[in-house]
Scaffold this motif. Structure first.
Motif, PDB file in Angstrom:
ATOM      1  N   ALA A 239      37.368  32.876  45.090  1.00  9.12           N
ATOM      2  CA  ALA A 239      37.054  34.215  44.601  1.00  9.12           C
ATOM      3  C   ALA A 239      37.947  34.586  43.439  1.00  9.12           C
ATOM      4  N   ASP A 240      37.457  35.483  42.604  1.00 16.46           N
ATOM      5  CA  ASP A 240      38.233  36.082  41.519  1.00 16.46           C
ATOM      6  C   ASP A 240      38.514  37.529  41.892  1.00 16.46           C
ATOM      7  N   ILE A 241      39.754  37.834  42.252  1.00 18.21           N
ATOM      8  CA  ILE A 241      40.155  39.181  42.638  1.00 18.21           C
ATOM      9  C   ILE A 241      41.382  39.552  41.816  1.00 18.21           C
ATOM     10  N   PRO A 242      41.323  40.628  41.046  1.00 17.94           N
ATOM     11  CA  PRO A 242      42.470  41.020  40.222  1.00 17.94           C
ATOM     12  C   PRO A 242      43.753  41.116  41.040  1.00 17.94           C
ATOM     13  N   GLY A 243      44.822  40.511  40.522  1.00 17.07           N
ATOM     14  CA  GLY A 243      46.120  40.554  41.192  1.00 17.07           C
ATOM     15  C   GLY A 243      46.345  39.437  42.179  1.00 17.07           C
ATOM     16  N   LEU A 244      45.287  38.647  42.450  1.00 17.07           N
ATOM     17  CA  LEU A 244      45.407  37.553  43.412  1.00 17.07           C
ATOM     18  C   LEU A 244      45.071  36.221  42.767  1.00 17.07           C
ATOM     19  N   ALA A 245      45.616  35.163  43.349  1.00 12.31           N
ATOM     20  CA  ALA A 245      45.267  33.800  42.955  1.00 12.31           C
ATOM     21  C   ALA A 245      44.683  33.093  44.170  1.00 12.31           C
ATOM     22  N   TRP A 246      43.614  32.344  43.944  1.00 13.39           N
ATOM     23  CA  TRP A 246      43.012  31.553  45.021  1.00 13.39           C
ATOM     24  C   TRP A 246      43.287  30.084  44.750  1.00 13.39           C
ATOM     25  N   ARG A 247      43.748  29.350  45.750  1.00 14.74           N
ATOM     26  CA  ARG A 247      43.995  27.925  45.604  1.00 14.74           C
ATOM     27  C   ARG A 247      43.375  27.171  46.773  1.00 14.74           C
ATOM     28  N   PRO A 248      42.751  26.017  46.504  1.00 13.42           N
ATOM     29  CA  PRO A 248      42.172  25.226  47.594  1.00 13.42           C
ATOM     30  C   PRO A 248      43.264  24.640  48.482  1.00 13.42           C
ATOM     31  N   LEU A 249      42.922  24.414  49.737  1.00 16.96           N
ATOM     32  CA  LEU A 249      43.845  23.782  50.677  1.00 16.96           C
ATOM     33  C   LEU A 249      43.583  22.282  50.724  1.00 16.96           C
ATOM     34  N   LEU A 250      44.626  21.501  50.651  1.00 18.45           N
ATOM     35  CA  LEU A 250      44.508  20.045  50.659  1.00 18.45           C
ATOM     36  C   LEU A 250      43.832  19.571  51.941  1.00 18.45           C
ATOM     37  N   GLY A 251      42.716  18.845  51.793  1.00 17.28           N
ATOM     38  CA  GLY A 251      41.989  18.339  52.950  1.00 17.28           C
ATOM     39  C   GLY A 251      41.068  19.334  53.608  1.00 17.28           C
ATOM     40  N   SER A 252      40.985  20.558  53.088  1.00 12.25           N
ATOM     41  CA  SER A 252      40.120  21.619  53.642  1.00 12.25           C
ATOM     42  C   SER A 252      40.262  21.762  55.166  1.00 12.25           C
ATOM     43  N   PRO A 253      41.488  21.988  55.662  1.00 13.97           N
ATOM     44  CA  PRO A 253      41.683  22.063  57.119  1.00 13.97           C
ATOM     45  C   PRO A 253      41.156  23.349  57.755  1.00 13.97           C
ATOM     46  N   ILE A 254      40.996  24.413  56.964  1.00 12.89           N
ATOM     47  CA  ILE A 254      40.528  25.689  57.509  1.00 12.89           C
ATOM     48  C   ILE A 254      39.106  25.942  57.022  1.00 12.89           C
ATOM     49  N   ALA A 255      38.215  26.254  57.940  1.00 15.24           N
ATOM     50  CA  ALA A 255      36.821  26.518  57.570  1.00 15.24           C
ATOM     51  C   ALA A 255      36.290  27.684  58.388  1.00 15.24           C
TER      52      ALA A 255
END
Length: 309
Positions: A239-255
């Motif tokens: 997502a693009d939310i002002p004031g925040l950064a989104w980063r993927p999690l290695l291996g996508s452990p959370i779904a």
């Protein structure tokens, strides 16, 4: 006090003779269930159960009440069914409070496109509250977050959305390409309420621990104020939310896993429930970036402050 609701809780506990199992069946936590049974006993002026560390048994007063309570609950459910039939084209749906407004709008528009004479009435409730509402007949179909176990419910197609981590834009990890869960060590975590999403809460924290992340503190809520303030991190879709950064999690452990849910007996609304389930699958794929395979599209999607796109 909602006497009918408390009588229904009593009936389920009487059938299970186990507060933990009854709480699971009702889709609620055990302490509130125990409190409501105690409130019912106080209201009636009798003790309904003999409780011990090993066993729960009906008292004589409880045995006498059980048949009457079942009849009252059944009659009220029948009245609700008759009232719903009189409402005509109305389908009441449950949606998570953190579902983006744009997705809810797409659900309503998609359903209206094939069922123009049926009005959707959304109610925002967490999964546990939706399970209770479905059992009580106050909603016809829900959109629930898994894992969830509730006898008497049927579920639609499961869709999966890998979650990344949302951070304050000045967090040192905001510049990373991918974040390992262990990299979040020492940070506090914001999650949906435990009582509302017990399955998701337990599963997510277990996965965090398995990958070396034990949150310093777990906050509960749907807004992202604590994340914006740099006091916590949260899991969510790209997502693009002002004031925040989104980063993927290695291996996508959370779904995040979502599906529709409804009572095994849906009455005259069965066709509408099936149609809504089909619309929900299409909408969650197109508007929320979810998939059957658990791989979200690469495109960014804008969401309101919350956990579900």
């Amino acid at each position: 006090m909602d006497l009918v609701r408390h009588l229904r809780y009593f009936v389920v506990v009487a059938e299970e003779l186990h507060f933990g199992n009854a709480a699971i069946r009702l889709g609620m936590a055990q302490p509130p269930l125990s409190q409501r049974i105690k409130r019912l006993e106080e209201e009636l002026g009798v003790r309904l159960f003999d409780r011990s560390a090993r066993q729960v048994r009906l008292t004589e007063a409880g045995r006498l009440l059980l048949g009457e309570a079942r009849e009252i609950v059944t009659r009220v459910e029948r009245l609700r069914e008759l009232a719903r039939h009189g409402e005509g084209g109305l389908l009441r749906i449950g949606v998570p409070p953190d579902l983006a407004a744009s997705v809810i709008a797409a659900l309503v528009a998609g359903f209206r496109g094939t069922n123009p004479d049926v009005r959707l009435v959304p109610a925002e409730n967490w999964t546990a509250d939706q399970v209770t509402a479905l059992a009580e007949g106050t909603i016809d179909v829900g959109l629930v977050r898994h894992p969830v176990s509730a006898p008497g419910l049927e579920f639609g197609q499961m869709l999966v959305q890998p979650q990344g981590v949302l951070l304050a834009e000045d967090d040192p990890l905001a510049g990373a390409g991918e974040v390992h869960l262990a990299d979040l060590a020492g940070r506090e975590l914001l999650m949906p309420p435990k009582e509302g999403e017990p399955g998701w809460h337990a599963e997510t924290l277990a996965e965090c621990r398995r990958h070396g992340y034990v949150p310093g503190q777990v906050h509960q809520g749907a807004g992202l104020g604590l994340v914006l303030a740099g006091q916590a991190v949260a899991f969510g879709p790209r997502a693009d939310i002002p004031g925040l950064a989104w980063r993927p999690l290695l291996g996508s452990p959370i779904a995040c896993r979502l599906s529709t849910a409804w009572r095994a007996v849906a009455g005259q609304r069965k066709d509408w429930v099936a149609e809504f389930s089909a619309v929900a699958v299409r909408t969650l794929k197109e508007s929320a970036g979810m998939s059957e395979e658990g791989v979200a599209p690469a495109r960014r999607i804008s969401v309101r402050p919350g956990m579900v796109a």
